[in-house]
Design an enzyme around this catalytic site. Structure first.
Site, PDB file in Angstrom:
ATOM      1  N   GLU A  33     -12.897   7.123  22.678  1.00  0.00           N
ATOM      2  CA  GLU A  33     -11.619   6.576  21.728  1.00  0.00           C
ATOM      3  C   GLU A  33      -9.871   7.584  22.693  1.00  0.00           C
ATOM      4  OE1 GLU A  33     -10.131   6.591  18.311  1.00  0.00           O
ATOM      5  OE2 GLU A  33      -8.504   7.694  19.716  1.00  0.00           O
ATOM      6  N   GLY A  34      -9.439   6.676  22.489  1.00  0.00           N
ATOM      7  CA  GLY A  34      -8.339   6.909  23.842  1.00  0.00           C
ATOM      8  C   GLY A  34      -6.702   8.186  23.019  1.00  0.00           C
ATOM      9  N   ARG A  35      -7.282   8.479  21.836  1.00  0.00           N
ATOM     10  CA  ARG A  35      -6.699   9.533  21.508  1.00  0.00           C
ATOM     11  C   ARG A  35      -6.676  10.332  21.848  1.00  0.00           C
ATOM     12  NH1 ARG A  35      -3.252   8.658  16.495  1.00  0.00           N
ATOM     13  NH2 ARG A  35      -4.131   7.648  15.476  1.00  0.00           N
ATOM     14  N   LEU A  38     -10.176  13.507  18.767  1.00  0.00           N
ATOM     15  CA  LEU A  38     -10.685  12.093  17.409  1.00  0.00           C
ATOM     16  C   LEU A  38     -10.373  12.488  15.968  1.00  0.00           C
ATOM     17  CD1 LEU A  38     -14.177  13.798  18.381  1.00  0.00           C
ATOM     18  CD2 LEU A  38     -12.716  11.786  19.223  1.00  0.00           C
ATOM     19  N   LYS A  51      -1.505  15.115   3.054  1.00  0.00           N
ATOM     20  CA  LYS A  51      -1.757  15.809   2.354  1.00  0.00           C
ATOM     21  C   LYS A  51      -2.004  17.005   2.453  1.00  0.00           C
ATOM     22  CE  LYS A  51      -2.378  12.545   0.951  1.00  0.00           C
ATOM     23  NZ  LYS A  51      -2.691  11.282   1.210  1.00  0.00           N
ATOM     24  N   THR A 267       5.779  -0.846   4.504  1.00  0.00           N
ATOM     25  CA  THR A 267       5.448  -2.133   4.034  1.00  0.00           C
ATOM     26  C   THR A 267       3.636  -2.891   4.349  1.00  0.00           C
ATOM     27  OG1 THR A 267       6.413  -3.333   5.937  1.00  0.00           O
ATOM     28  CG2 THR A 267       7.969  -2.675   4.027  1.00  0.00           C
ATOM     29  N   ARG A 269       0.060  -2.146   6.936  1.00  0.00           N
ATOM     30  CA  ARG A 269      -0.896  -1.977   7.728  1.00  0.00           C
ATOM     31  C   ARG A 269      -1.087  -2.844   8.114  1.00  0.00           C
ATOM     32  NH1 ARG A 269      -0.248   2.886   9.572  1.00  0.00           N
ATOM     33  NH2 ARG A 269      -2.590   3.489  11.382  1.00  0.00           N
ATOM     34  N   HIS A 441     -15.259  22.759 -21.904  1.00  0.00           N
ATOM     35  CA  HIS A 441     -14.139  23.061 -21.885  1.00  0.00           C
ATOM     36  C   HIS A 441     -13.662  24.696 -21.835  1.00  0.00           C
ATOM     37  CE1 HIS A 441     -10.681  22.890 -25.127  1.00  0.00           C
ATOM     38  NE2 HIS A 441     -11.189  24.641 -25.628  1.00  0.00           N
TER      39      HIS A 441
HETATM   40  P1  NAI Z   1       1.317  -0.690   0.669  1.00  0.00           P
HETATM   41  O1  NAI Z   1       0.649  -2.251   1.293  1.00  0.00           O
HETATM   42  O2  NAI Z   1       0.151   0.513  -0.458  1.00  0.00           O
HETATM   43  O3  NAI Z   1       2.857  -1.623   0.292  1.00  0.00           O
HETATM   44  C1  NAI Z   1       3.659  -1.772   0.817  1.00  0.00           C
HETATM   45  C2  NAI Z   1       4.441  -2.137  -0.305  1.00  0.00           C
HETATM   46  O4  NAI Z   1       5.716  -2.725   0.588  1.00  0.00           O
HETATM   47  C3  NAI Z   1       4.053  -3.486  -1.262  1.00  0.00           C
HETATM   48  O5  NAI Z   1       4.348  -2.343  -2.690  1.00  0.00           O
HETATM   49  C4  NAI Z   1       5.126  -4.594  -0.878  1.00  0.00           C
HETATM   50  O6  NAI Z   1       4.668  -5.486  -1.685  1.00  0.00           O
HETATM   51  C5  NAI Z   1       5.823  -3.944   0.074  1.00  0.00           C
HETATM   52  N1  NAI Z   1       7.081  -4.946   0.834  1.00  0.00           N
HETATM   53  C6  NAI Z   1       6.501  -5.512   1.673  1.00  0.00           C
HETATM   54  N2  NAI Z   1       7.167  -5.998   2.375  1.00  0.00           N
HETATM   55  C7  NAI Z   1       8.578  -5.880   1.816  1.00  0.00           C
HETATM   56  C8  NAI Z   1      10.052  -5.633   1.893  1.00  0.00           C
HETATM   57  N3  NAI Z   1      10.236  -6.661   3.374  1.00  0.00           N
HETATM   58  N4  NAI Z   1      10.720  -4.978   1.564  1.00  0.00           N
HETATM   59  C9  NAI Z   1      10.622  -4.610   0.534  1.00  0.00           C
HETATM   60  N5  NAI Z   1       9.332  -4.325   0.121  1.00  0.00           N
HETATM   61  C10 NAI Z   1       8.220  -4.596   0.788  1.00  0.00           C
HETATM   62  O7  NAI Z   1       1.191  -0.125   1.912  1.00  0.00           O
HETATM   63  P2  NAI Z   1       1.427   1.176   3.010  1.00  0.00           P
HETATM   64  O8  NAI Z   1       1.742   1.864   1.495  1.00  0.00           O
HETATM   65  O9  NAI Z   1       2.479   0.680   4.467  1.00  0.00           O
HETATM   66  O10 NAI Z   1      -0.091   1.382   3.564  1.00  0.00           O
HETATM   67  C11 NAI Z   1      -0.490   0.568   4.052  1.00  0.00           C
HETATM   68  C12 NAI Z   1      -2.244   0.932   3.511  1.00  0.00           C
HETATM   69  O11 NAI Z   1      -2.610   2.779   4.260  1.00  0.00           O
HETATM   70  C13 NAI Z   1      -2.499   0.684   2.448  1.00  0.00           C
HETATM   71  O12 NAI Z   1      -3.086  -0.198   2.892  1.00  0.00           O
HETATM   72  C14 NAI Z   1      -3.065   1.575   2.098  1.00  0.00           C
HETATM   73  O13 NAI Z   1      -4.103   1.056   1.153  1.00  0.00           O
HETATM   74  C15 NAI Z   1      -3.997   2.884   2.690  1.00  0.00           C
HETATM   75  N6  NAI Z   1      -3.051   4.135   2.608  1.00  0.00           N
HETATM   76  C16 NAI Z   1      -3.615   5.021   1.836  1.00  0.00           C
HETATM   77  C17 NAI Z   1      -3.325   5.731   1.711  1.00  0.00           C
HETATM   78  C18 NAI Z   1      -4.528   6.526   0.096  1.00  0.00           C
HETATM   79  O14 NAI Z   1      -5.668   5.631  -0.221  1.00  0.00           O
HETATM   80  N7  NAI Z   1      -3.996   7.735  -0.780  1.00  0.00           N
HETATM   81  C19 NAI Z   1      -2.550   7.285   1.651  1.00  0.00           C
HETATM   82  C20 NAI Z   1      -1.719   6.650   2.640  1.00  0.00           C
HETATM   83  C21 NAI Z   1      -1.795   5.178   3.049  1.00  0.00           C
END
Ligand code: NAI
Length: 462
Positions: A33-35, A38, A51, A267, A269, A441
């Site tokens: 791990e580079g960070r 951990l 959270k 938008t 990852r 309940h």
């Molecule tokens: P995401 O994939 O959930 O949502 C990205 C949104 O950006 C989509 O609705 C897309 O249509 C929109 N978008 C894309 N390009 C755009 C543009 N040029 N202009 C306007 N809108 C645009 O991605 P997010 O929220 O960045 O999360 C990344 C990853 O991290 C996801 O895979 C997610 O599952 C995970 N994650 C999960 C969490 C959880 O389980 N609670 C919390 C945070 C992240």
């Protein structure tokens, strides 16, 4: 040169869990791990710090909005931003320290630095080359970049910068109505920021049923979030610590601008595999940058495996953890199985949203005969007492067999409640099995039972 049975690259939830399972199964294990700490993105700059911020701001909201009604009088708390960030950092520190303890406890060597794989069976960190019979790549993901948008992590930020802003912005533009955008957007809305979410599609959180999205969007709007839907962001410009966002409405191609103190780019990852040397080794990578694996997480190069965000599937910490355990057990000669139909998704807004299995829309599109049982939290005494009557539980079952195929919950503790349905699905339960299980309940979980009852003869409190 030190040699190991397994070297895991990356100490996020996928990697560290995998390393622990390897060690438990008697394999001599190291983790690279580079960070400085951990835990990967999740513990350092993702799930865990966000959270903490969600919890702190939910408490604030509770004090501001509901205390008086409960007869709790006094001045509403004011926000000490520096202390809130310290609290968040302490939470992160406790958790990353906990992982370090677990590595020691399981006699896993932490090799500090960034790894590359010069050849199968070898991992290079700095000037040292270590040998390993098996190499597990758990290198995770990084924020995807957006054309025309330059992130400086001060004014235009990713989720990382959004968790350590110098001050609470008066205005925040969020690009992308996905999980990150909505979770962090609601944090800043509760802190008093004017939050506007710009989303490319016509729906927020794509992939969920329309009724869930409608209810979800309504609760977010009630909290003050504004939405510009069907809008493609063209670019951002930073001037005097303020950002201007330019976007085009897809319906008429008209161009607009919006100014904000801070812009959060959320938008999506993409897999983080930079510097590993995978291409040189001939490891197959998909067009989306994901490491290609078979069902046993093996890449096309013998002895190299990959899991988590770096491969196909939802980018979720718990999905990575399950794959981490499975790959370790496979290496040890066992026959593990990850059930991808039962991976819950949770959005930690207030209220939370929890989903599992298939959606009603997807099942209808497949032509499946289904039935849907729905129950509103307005009919749940506990939820009403706790100001949490918004939202519902929805269970989708096969029309003939009654087997549960999917569920969505929007409401209090949805992220925990969903697991009752996950367990039921894992055991191939019918909705009636849940409906006939006695639920204490008054609990929120009664709403799950009522939704299961609604799949049969009907809910009681509807
Ligand atoms: P995401 O994939 O959930 O949502 C990205 C949104 O950006 C989509 O609705 C897309 O249509 C929109 N978008 C894309 N390009 C755009 C543009 N040029 N202009 C306007 N809108 C645009 O991605 P997010 O929220 O960045 O999360 C990344 C990853 O991290 C996801 O895979 C997610 O599952 C995970 N994650 C999960 C969490 C959880 O389980 N609670 C919390 C945070 C992240």
């Amino acid at each position: 040169m030190s040699s190991y049975d397994v070297i895991v690259i990356g100490a996020g939830p996928g990697g560290y869990v995998s390393a622990i399972r390897c060690a438990q199964l008697g394999l001599k294990t190291a983790i690279v791990e580079g960070r400085e700490t951990l835990g990967g993105t999740c513990l350092n700059v993702g799930c865990i710090p966000s959270k903490a911020m969600l919890h702190a701001t939910e408490m604030l909201h509770e004090a501001e909005h509901n205390f008086a009604e409960m007869g709790l009088k006094g001045k509403a708390p004011s926000v000490d931003w520096k202390q809130m960030l310290t609290y968040k950092d302490n939470v992160v520190g406790q958790n990353t320290g906990g992982i370090e303890f677990l590595m020691k406890k399981n006699k896993i060597t932490w090799i500090k630095g960034w790894a590359s794989i010069p050849a199968a069976g070898q991992v290079k960190v700095g000037d040292d080359v270590h040998e390993a019979k098996h190499i597990i790549v758990a290198s995770g993901s990084e924020p995807a970049s957006l054309k025309g948008v330059e992130v400086d992590e001060k004014t235009v930020v990713t989720s990382t910068g959004a968790l350590e802003l110098g001050k609470i912005p008066k205005s925040l533009v969020v690009i992308g109505a996905g999980v990150i955008g909505l979770e962090l957007g609601s944090v800043y809305a509760r802190l008093g920021a004017d939050v506007t979410v710009i989303e490319f599609l016509d729906t927020i959180t794509p992939g969920m049923d329309a009724d869930v999205v409608r209810a979800f969007k309504r609760t977010l709007e009630k909290q003050g979030l504004k939405f510009i839907m069907g809008a493609a962001v063209q670019g951002t410009e930073i001037k005097n610590n303020k950002a201007t966002v330019t976007y085009k409405l897809r319906k008429d191609d008209s161009e607009h601008t919006l100014q904000a103190d801070t812009v959060l780019v959320a938008t999506g990852r993409k897999p983080f595999t930079k510097g590993l040397g995978l291409e040189e080794l001939g490891v197959a990578i998909s067009e989306r940058g994901q490491i290609k694996t078979d069902d046993h997480y093996r890449t096309n190069v013998a002895g190299i495996y990959a899991i988590g965000d770096a491969i196909d599937g939802p980018m979720l910490a718990h999905k990575a953890e399950d794959e981490g355990m499975a790959v370790a057990e496979g290496i040890a000669g066992q026959h593990p199985h990850v059930n991808y139909n039962v991976i819950p998704g949770v959005i930690y807004t207030h209220p939370e949203v929890g989903t599992v299995g298939k959606t009603e829309d997807a099942l209808k599109a497949e032509g499946r005969a289904i039935k849907v049982g729905k129950f509103s939290f307005m009919g749940n005494a506990r939820a009403k007492a706790n100001f949490m009557g918004d939202g519902f539980v929805k269970i989708i079952a096969d029309k003939e067999t009654d087997r549960i195929l999917g569920a969505a919950i929007i409401g209090p503790m949805a992220g925990d409640l969903i697991h009752e349905i996950c367990v039921a699905m894992e055991f191939g339960a019918a909705a009636e099995d849940l409906a006939r299980t006695c639920h204490a309940h008054p609990t929120y979980s009664e709403a799950v039972r009522e939704a299961a009852l609604a799949c049969g003869n009907g809910a009681i409190h509807a």
